[in-house]
Design an enzyme around this catalytic site. Structure first.
Site, mmCIF file in Angstrom:
data_model
loop_
_atom_site.group_PDB
_atom_site.id
_atom_site.type_symbol
_atom_site.label_atom_id
_atom_site.label_comp_id
_atom_site.label_asym_id
_atom_site.label_seq_id
_atom_site.Cartn_x
_atom_site.Cartn_y
_atom_site.Cartn_z
ATOM 1 N N ASP A 80 -4.771 3.276 13.712
ATOM 2 C CA ASP A 80 -3.949 3.938 12.704
ATOM 3 C C ASP A 80 -4.477 5.366 12.556
ATOM 4 O OD1 ASP A 80 -6.075 3.983 10.876
ATOM 5 O OD2 ASP A 80 -5.092 2.686 9.408
ATOM 6 N N ARG B 36 0.854 -1.200 0.000
ATOM 7 C CA ARG B 36 0.000 0.000 0.000
ATOM 8 C C ARG B 36 0.884 1.242 0.000
ATOM 9 N NH1 ARG B 36 -5.066 1.558 3.987
ATOM 10 N NH2 ARG B 36 -3.486 1.542 5.638
#
EC number: 2.3.3.9
Length: 535
Positions: free
Chosen positions: A449, A168
């Site tokens: 996150d 990612r």
């Protein structure tokens, strides 16, 4: 920075020391490839970001997001994506995490099908960490990666048949401040993509896999078309057939949910699926509808996938993807296993319920943030899938059409003082970790996150802006927020201990949280001001 720290790669200027050990990753050949990408594609990024702002202004002025009239033919047309490679046919459980060495080994060894190695929301992109992360992934692809725990001497190594690796990359909004081209920092996304592709495509293909990517934070199909051009150019440069690079796109912004067909269509040679990035999606709902007092979310703890606006999003994503032959990936289970048996049973029950909802909606797989949850998530999908490796056969064609009104539906639930205090504590702890270089943080039994901190600060910002009332009758004002922030900082000092509190960057984190939450304009991403703190 002094000139001694500058290093030229063609027209790219590196403004950081270049150590001997970094030269294998930042080789002249690799950087020449990055330079080609930058010279062709970087100048379009500011235009794409400016288009986001223009659209946001129209939403602020009262124009709610909707399906696009001009792309009706794409939505109604009869087409499918190009293909899904064999090693991506079964993605029932994916684990995610940042790219530090031990984490990469443990994730690839977990009881999962895919590891999404993250340079984005669970990663703080300090320069040395970006380069180390690329080296860790290259070593993983070459199956040479090992790690020795300094304290215990324990050696970590890859087992046979590790999970499939997907990288990612950073979102389009994040610059890479250590590399300049034409006087501007280059897009972080092009560095992450370019280095991973350049160093690994040959070996990945030899391994029977390929250069696979997760693309985050898209807001419009034009951004997907930009990525398609980047991928096609890279394939041509490497002499690879069109469609060798495969991407899974996160639908984690509210504007993008209205353009899922168009995003699939714009990337149709390269795309294999879409993913429900639920936390960021909630943040984007708040951010996009920030001027709409009738659509303000309650405490984030009650905004679950059962809520109508989120359930509609999950079902629409499944239906759209499967109609086009693409995978519909489920969202994140952010819980962490607990050493306390009772708490752990509760966690596993939560995972079970959440994943069953996704499996029954027709998702092809789901995300976990911790290896200890892989078995539970996997059991749910194993049971649901039976002999199948995915659920592409679940079309949801008999569903009633999902309307813009459903996707934008207001969400019921309380705004509580406890919820607000909890949000402040989580956000401050997360920001403190991030500006200290750690983007993936266990806080109160959840693997957090950036999206969590984003929800927290944007939510409170919106409550202040619209003068909303908490369940105890208090009106949310800047003064109330500042009072609670002061009080919760004292709670945090006790929780983490005086030494950790004084040595960490908690005061900086609190100041940043206060700026983000009380600013007149909503800052688009906290990682942009946060990035200034990173070396």
């Amino acid at each position: 920075m002094g000139m001694e720290n500058h290093h030229q790669f063609g027209q790219l200027t590196l403004v950081a020391p270049l150590s001997e050990s970094q030269r294998d990753i930042l080789s002249d050949d690799a950087m020449a490839f990055v330079e080609q990408l930058v010279s062709r594609f970087a100048s379009r990024v500011p235009e794409l970001l400016a288009a986001r702002e223009v659209r946001q202004q129209s939403v602020d002025a009262g124009q709610l997001p909707d399906f696009l009239p001009e792309t009706r033919e794409i939505r109604e047309g009869d087409w499918t994506i190009q293909n899904i490679p064999s090693d991506l046919q079964d993605r029932r459980v994916e684990i995610t995490g940042p790219v530090d060495r031990k984490m990469v080994i443990n994730a690839l060894n977990a009881n999962v099908k895919v590891f999404m190695a993250d340079f984005e929301d669970s990663f703080a992109p300090a320069w040395s960490a970006v380069i180390d992360g690329q080296r860790n992934l290259r070593d993983a692809v070459n199956r040479t990666i090992t790690y020795t725990q300094p304290e215990t001497g324990k050696v970590y190594a890859l087992k046979e048949d590790p999970a499939v690796l997907i990288c990612r990359v950073r979102g389009l909004h994040l610059p890479e401040k250590h590399l300049f081209w034409n006087g501007q920092p280059i897009p972080g996304a092009l560095l992450d993509f370019g280095l991973y592709f350049f160093h690994n495509h040959k070996q990945l293909l030899e391994n029977g896999s390929g250069p696979y990517f997760y693309v985050p934070k898209l807001q419009a199909y034009q951004e997907a078309a930009w990525w398609s051009d980047v991928f096609s150019f890279a394939e041509d440069q490497a002499g690879l057939p069109r469609g060798t690079i495969k991407a899974t796109v996160l639908i984690e912004t509210l504007p993008a949910v209205f353009e899922m067909h168009e995003i699939l269509f714009s990337l149709k040679e390269h795309i294999v699926g879409l993913n429900c990035g639920r936390w960021d999606y909630i943040f984007s709902y708040i951010k996009t509808l920030r001027n709409h007092p009738d659509r303000i979310l309650p405490d984030r703890q009650v905004v679950t996938m059962e809520k109508p606006f989120l359930n509609a999003y999950s079902r629409l994503l499944v239906r759209t993807c499967h109609r086009r032959g693409a995978f519909a990936m489920g969202g994140m289970a952010a819980f962490i296993p607990s050493k306390d048996a009772e708490r752990n049973a509760w966690v596993l029950d939560k995972i079970q319920t959440d994943k069953a909802l996704e499996a029954n909606n027709g998702h092809d797989g789901t995300w976990v943030a911790h290896p200890g949850l892989a078995d539970t998530a996997r059991a749910v999908f194993d049971q649901c899938l039976g002999a199948r490796s995915n659920q592409l056969d679940v079309t949801r064609d008999s569903d009633a059409p999902i309307t813009a009104a459903e996707l934008l539906a207001p969400c019921d639930g309380e705004r509580t003082e406890e919820g607000m205090r909890h949000n402040i504590r989580v956000a401050v702890q997360y920001i403190e970790a991030w500006i200290s270089g750690n983007g993936c943080v266990p806080i109160y039994g959840m693997m957090e996150d950036a999206a969590t901190a984003e929800i927290s600060r944007a939510s409170i910002w919106q409550w202040i802006k619209h003068g909303k009332t908490l369940s105890n009758g208090q009106v949310v004002t800047k003064a109330l927020f500042e009072q609670l922030l002061d009080e919760e900082m004292q709670v945090l000092a006790q929780e983490v201990g005086t030494e950790r509190f004084s040595q960490g960057q908690f005061q900086e984190a609190a100041a940043m949280m206060a700026r983000l939450t009380t600013s007149d304009e909503l800052v688009t991403f906290l990682t942009l001001p946060g990035y200034e703190y990173l070396e």
